[in-house]
Scaffold this motif. Structure first.
Motif, short mmCIF file in Angstrom:
data_model
loop_
_atom_site.label_atom_id
_atom_site.label_comp_id
_atom_site.label_asym_id
_atom_site.label_seq_id
_atom_site.Cartn_x
_atom_site.Cartn_y
_atom_site.Cartn_z
N UNK A 114 0.69 -1.16 -0.01
CA UNK A 114 -0.11 0.06 0.05
C UNK A 114 0.80 1.23 -0.02
N UNK A 115 2.01 1.05 0.64
CA UNK A 115 3.12 2.35 0.63
C UNK A 115 3.31 2.65 -0.47
N UNK A 116 3.87 1.73 -1.28
CA UNK A 116 4.17 1.88 -2.66
C UNK A 116 3.41 2.41 -3.64
N UNK A 117 1.96 1.60 -3.54
CA UNK A 117 1.08 1.85 -4.67
C UNK A 117 0.40 3.34 -4.42
N UNK A 118 0.46 4.00 -3.18
CA UNK A 118 -0.13 4.97 -2.79
C UNK A 118 0.99 6.03 -2.30
N UNK A 119 1.41 6.71 -3.01
CA UNK A 119 2.62 7.90 -2.78
C UNK A 119 1.98 8.62 -1.76
N UNK A 120 2.44 8.71 -0.58
CA UNK A 120 1.97 9.45 0.59
C UNK A 120 0.95 9.06 1.40
N UNK A 121 1.08 7.64 1.47
CA UNK A 121 -0.06 6.63 2.38
C UNK A 121 -0.21 7.17 3.77
N UNK A 122 1.16 7.54 4.58
CA UNK A 122 0.90 7.75 5.90
C UNK A 122 0.68 9.24 6.10
N UNK A 123 0.97 10.09 4.96
CA UNK A 123 0.49 11.68 4.98
C UNK A 123 -1.04 11.62 4.97
N UNK A 124 -1.76 10.76 4.08
CA UNK A 124 -3.19 10.77 3.89
C UNK A 124 -3.62 10.30 5.20
#
Length: 238
Positions: free
Chosen positions: A24-34
């Motif tokens: 998920x952290x690769x597929x969504x850049x900014x996963x933790x920020x979101x």
């Protein structure tokens, strides 16, 4: 043929649950920020409150929305619901590691399984809608969530939008991100094929807004965007 809710659940088996956090952290850049901004948006929407009950729909996997909210608001309590047992177990492991199980009620199943007489102050629906095929299924889930929220309660909705094939530049950039993280050309090709066949996101931001309006929510404010991904805050209409 329309895919059934069961088929959507079956995608999230033990193998996928085990790799979900990294993938998920690769597929969504900014996963933790979101997820961090989700916590900030809900805190801003709820204002100064000594406590709040938050419904986290589809929280299986990382439970990152709960971890982020709990760090910001130590008096909030959570209900995490997910129809996939492996994903819910993965979430429980993350919550245990962060000492948050005592603040979280875990439910395996659908939102419709929750009682309607215990209303929540806010809700989150992150990374879920694009896994449901067709607008009817999307509206049904949003309406089920609405039934369990207090009047005027905020809801965070986040997930992919656009018909993937209609955005070739974004799709190529998504593949390049995987390449940045070591995926081979064949692996990138396989992942691109999988995303094209494995989800049904709303086809525009206007379509997201319409789904919310049709389901009893007001105008939504977008607060995060990353390639196909968007995140919005809306409120239950009174």
């Amino acid at each position: 043929m329309k895919s059934s809710p069961l088929k959507a659940i079956e995608k999230f088996d033990t193998s996928r649950a085990n790799e979900y956090g990294r993938q998920s952290r690769i597929a969504l850049a900014g996963y933790d920020a979101c997820h961090d901004l989700t916590a900030c948006m809900l805190a801003a929407s709820l204002g100064n409150t000594s406590s709040a009950r938050i419904l986290a729909v589809g929280a299986g996997g990382t439970a990152q929305e709960i971890i982020a909210m709990a760090a910001l608001e130590p008096s909030w309590h959570f209900t995490a619901i997910d129809p996939s047992e492996p994903m819910l177990e993965a979430a429980a492991q993350q919550l245990k590691a962060n000492k948050l199980l005592e603040r979280t009620n875990m439910h395996l199943g659908q939102v419709d399984d929750l009682p309607e007489d215990k209303l929540y102050d806010a809700g989150t629906l992150i990374g879920v809608l694009h896994h449901l095929e067709g607008d009817d299924a999307k509206r049904k889930l949003l309406q089920s969530i609405r039934t369990r929220l207090k009047p005027g309660a905020p809801l965070i909705v986040a997930g992919n939008q656009y018909a993937y094939a209609s955005q070739p530049l974004l799709l190529d950039a998504w593949g390049q991100r995987w390449r940045q993280h070591g995926a081979s050309p064949d692996e990138v090709k396989a992942k691109l094929g999988k995303i094209l066949q494995g989800a049904d996101p709303p086809h525009s931001e206007a379509a997201v807004q319409q789904l919310m309006h049709d389901s009893g929510f007001g105008d939504a404010t977008r607060f995060f965007s990353s390639l196909f991904w968007g995140a919005w805050l809306t409120r239950k209409t009174i």
